[in-house]
Design an enzyme around this catalytic site. Structure first.
Site, PDB file in Angstrom:
ATOM      1  N   ARG A 122       0.816  -1.235   0.000  1.00 27.19           N
ATOM      2  CA  ARG A 122       0.000   0.000   0.000  1.00 27.19           C
ATOM      3  C   ARG A 122       0.845   1.279   0.000  1.00 27.19           C
ATOM      4  NH1 ARG A 122      -3.112  -3.120   3.649  1.00 27.19           N
ATOM      5  NH2 ARG A 122      -4.921  -3.965   2.573  1.00 27.19           N
ATOM      6  N   LYS A 144       3.037  11.110 -11.457  1.00 30.68           N
ATOM      7  CA  LYS A 144       2.183  10.257 -12.295  1.00 30.68           C
ATOM      8  C   LYS A 144       2.920   8.948 -12.533  1.00 30.68           C
ATOM      9  CE  LYS A 144      -0.728  13.354 -15.021  1.00 30.68           C
ATOM     10  NZ  LYS A 144      -1.033  13.832 -16.372  1.00 30.68           N
ATOM     11  N   GLU A 186       9.924  18.128 -24.984  1.00 29.06           N
ATOM     12  CA  GLU A 186       9.230  18.462 -23.727  1.00 29.06           C
ATOM     13  C   GLU A 186       9.818  19.738 -23.103  1.00 29.06           C
ATOM     14  OE1 GLU A 186       6.534  17.022 -22.529  1.00 29.06           O
ATOM     15  OE2 GLU A 186       6.494  14.961 -23.266  1.00 29.06           O
ATOM     16  N   LYS A 228       7.374  22.688 -14.040  1.00 25.28           N
ATOM     17  CA  LYS A 228       6.521  21.533 -13.756  1.00 25.28           C
ATOM     18  C   LYS A 228       6.167  21.492 -12.265  1.00 25.28           C
ATOM     19  CE  LYS A 228       5.255  16.939 -14.526  1.00 25.28           C
ATOM     20  NZ  LYS A 228       5.329  15.729 -15.287  1.00 25.28           N
ATOM     21  N   GLU A 238      -4.426  16.865 -11.443  1.00 25.53           N
ATOM     22  CA  GLU A 238      -4.932  17.294 -12.747  1.00 25.53           C
ATOM     23  C   GLU A 238      -6.444  17.536 -12.772  1.00 25.53           C
ATOM     24  OE1 GLU A 238      -2.823  15.573 -16.082  1.00 25.53           O
ATOM     25  OE2 GLU A 238      -4.526  15.947 -17.379  1.00 25.53           O
ATOM     26  N   ARG A 242      -2.900  21.489 -14.390  1.00 24.49           N
ATOM     27  CA  ARG A 242      -1.892  20.492 -14.788  1.00 24.49           C
ATOM     28  C   ARG A 242      -2.079  20.076 -16.243  1.00 24.49           C
ATOM     29  NH1 ARG A 242       0.867  15.621 -11.292  1.00 24.49           N
ATOM     30  NH2 ARG A 242       2.135  14.834 -13.006  1.00 24.49           N
ATOM     31  N   ASN A 246      -0.093  19.280 -21.127  1.00 22.00           N
ATOM     32  CA  ASN A 246      -0.429  18.462 -22.298  1.00 22.00           C
ATOM     33  C   ASN A 246      -0.435  19.274 -23.590  1.00 22.00           C
ATOM     34  OD1 ASN A 246      -0.787  16.209 -20.657  1.00 22.00           O
ATOM     35  ND2 ASN A 246      -2.862  16.862 -20.145  1.00 22.00           N
ATOM     36  N   HIS A 249      -0.106  17.540 -26.896  1.00 23.02           N
ATOM     37  CA  HIS A 249      -0.255  16.098 -26.666  1.00 23.02           C
ATOM     38  C   HIS A 249      -1.485  15.481 -27.327  1.00 23.02           C
ATOM     39  CE1 HIS A 249       3.058  16.644 -23.948  1.00 23.02           C
ATOM     40  NE2 HIS A 249       3.047  15.379 -23.603  1.00 23.02           N
ATOM     41  N   HIS A 253      -0.749  12.328 -29.421  1.00 24.96           N
ATOM     42  CA  HIS A 253      -1.265  10.979 -29.150  1.00 24.96           C
ATOM     43  C   HIS A 253      -1.913  10.380 -30.389  1.00 24.96           C
ATOM     44  CE1 HIS A 253      -1.277  11.918 -24.576  1.00 24.96           C
ATOM     45  NE2 HIS A 253      -0.145  11.392 -24.972  1.00 24.96           N
ATOM     46  N   HIS A 267       7.917   9.810 -28.689  1.00 19.22           N
ATOM     47  CA  HIS A 267       6.926  10.649 -28.006  1.00 19.22           C
ATOM     48  C   HIS A 267       7.307  12.140 -28.047  1.00 19.22           C
ATOM     49  CE1 HIS A 267       3.904  11.985 -25.204  1.00 19.22           C
ATOM     50  NE2 HIS A 267       4.840  12.521 -24.453  1.00 19.22           N
TER      51      HIS A 267
HETATM   52  N1  GLY Z   1       3.387  14.609 -18.256  1.00 19.53           N
HETATM   53  C1  GLY Z   1       2.277  15.371 -17.866  1.00 19.53           C
HETATM   54  C2  GLY Z   1       2.059  15.412 -16.393  1.00 19.53           C
HETATM   55  O1  GLY Z   1       2.895  14.964 -15.644  1.00 19.53           O
HETATM   56  O2  GLY Z   1       1.039  15.877 -15.967  1.00 19.53           O
END
Ligand code: GLY
Length: 368
Positions: A122, A144, A186, A228, A238, A242, A246, A249, A253, A267
């Protein structure tokens, strides 16, 4: 030449250390987090060949032992099967709640190992040691974690913040020029979405940075990570801001899906092409001047990166099929396509108010 960006997330706060020589000092840096002098490292074979001994030596300086697991390189490793393998290996290694796991690798390893740590007992703490530029400026920061499923990329995962990030800028020397520039996609994204002065700085300094200038590399990674960290601190899970990360993106995608997530388009390359398309779309909607997309494209091209759809080798589907693929992006909310658009360089915002025909027009012209 050592920088620290603090990510102030209350009980989940941590530091991102940026600079050369961090692997060699990893023992001293990680020791304060340990209850016993032993860590479990998960990495992949290519990275292990280049950097595992450096990490082992760094940890040994502080008397820390490591056990390690090497997975196959590549996106296919972000799977249920490897999640099970990592989790059970960590259990076999008797990793306990108080222990620390190290993710040594690029975005695939960071995402997979972070997810395994989120579910192991956990929640077990982990250190990100990102070895690609993309992982240093994006995926290792912000918590993430996740894997891909048959339905799409990153569809199973958890928010699980690392306890420390060691972004050793020396390891960037071992990247191919193509991988470095993909990561740069990025980096430039940060300037484009929220910091026009950073974009100007990149316009002037990115060529020398790509050639290997370490002072410039540390500065580019620091500014990216700081932006970031600021965004993640405002919106960890998000719910709003956040999503600005993107930028480019939604287009990216669709292009990645259209090229089968293959070597045809990495990517970060897709992010750069996607940013150029997002600027074009914004200009057509009258949100920014026509000069902005031209400047963005000129910069990406000058860096020697894929800029236009024609730069992607092989056939692409038509505009309608690409739009359909955009609709499958996981940022779709209640069937509405959410776009990150811009009012100019450094000024992005999220909207769902984008007429389908305008997107189709941008795609058709880009394909022509
Ligand atoms: N790569 C996008 C984020 O971490 O929200």
């Amino acid at each position: 030449m050592r920088e620290t960006v603090h990510v102030p997330l209350g009980t989940r706060a941590y530091d991102v250390l940026i600079g050369p020589g961090l692997l060699a000092e990893s023992g001293t840096l990680i020791a304060p987090f340990l209850k016993r002098p032993r860590v479990a490292v998960v990495t992949e074979t290519r990275v292990a060949a280049l950097h595992l001994e450096g990490l082992r030596a760094g940890l040994a300086q502080a008397g820390i032992d490591l056990v390690s697991l090497e997975l196959p390189p590549g996106e296919a490793t972000k799977s249920w099967a490897h999640l099970g393998q990592v989790t059970e290996w960590l259990l076999d290694q008797k990793v306990e709640r108080q222990d620390m796991v190290i993710a040594l690798g690029g975005g695939v390893i960071g995402d997979l190992v972070g997810f395994a740590c989120a579910i192991l007992r956990r929640g077990v703490r982990f250190v990100q040691v990102p070895t690609s530029l993309l992982a240093q400026v994006d995926s290792s920061v912000g918590g993430k974690t996740g894997i891909n499923t048959a339905q799409g990329k990153n569809l199973a995962g958890a928010f699980h913040q690392p306890s420390l990030v060691l972004a050793d800028t020396d390891v960037l020397d071992t990247l191919t020029a193509r991988d470095f520039l993909a990561g740069y996609g990025e980096v430039v994204k940060y300037g484009l979405l929220g910091d026009a002065a950073f974009f100007d700085w990149l316009d002037e300094n990115a060529p020398a940075m790509a050639q290997g200038d370490m002072v410039l590399r540390v500065e580019a990674v620091r500014r990216s990570v700081q932006m970031k960290a600021d965004i993640v601190t405002r919106d960890e899970t998000e719910q709003g801001d956040r999503a600005l990360l993107n930028l480019g993106h939604t287009f990216c995608h669709a292009l990645e899906a259209a090229t089968g997530y293959s070597d045809r388009l990495l990517h970060g390359e897709g992010v750069a092409v996607g940013c150029a398309l997002a600027f074009e779309l914004s200009a057509r909607l009258g949100l920014c001047s026509q000069e902005d997309p031209s400047r963005v494209r000129a910069h990406i091209k000058a860096m020697g990166m894929k800029t236009d759809l024609a730069d992607i080798p092989g056939e692409l589907p038509d505009a309608a099929a690409l739009l359909e693929l955009m609709g499958q992006d996981k940022k779709v909310v209640a069937g509405t396509l959410n776009f990150v658009l811009v009012r100019g360089i450094g000024s992005a915002f999220v909207t769902s108010d984008v007429p389908r025909e305008v997107v189709l027009g941008v795609l058709s012209d880009a394909l022509a």
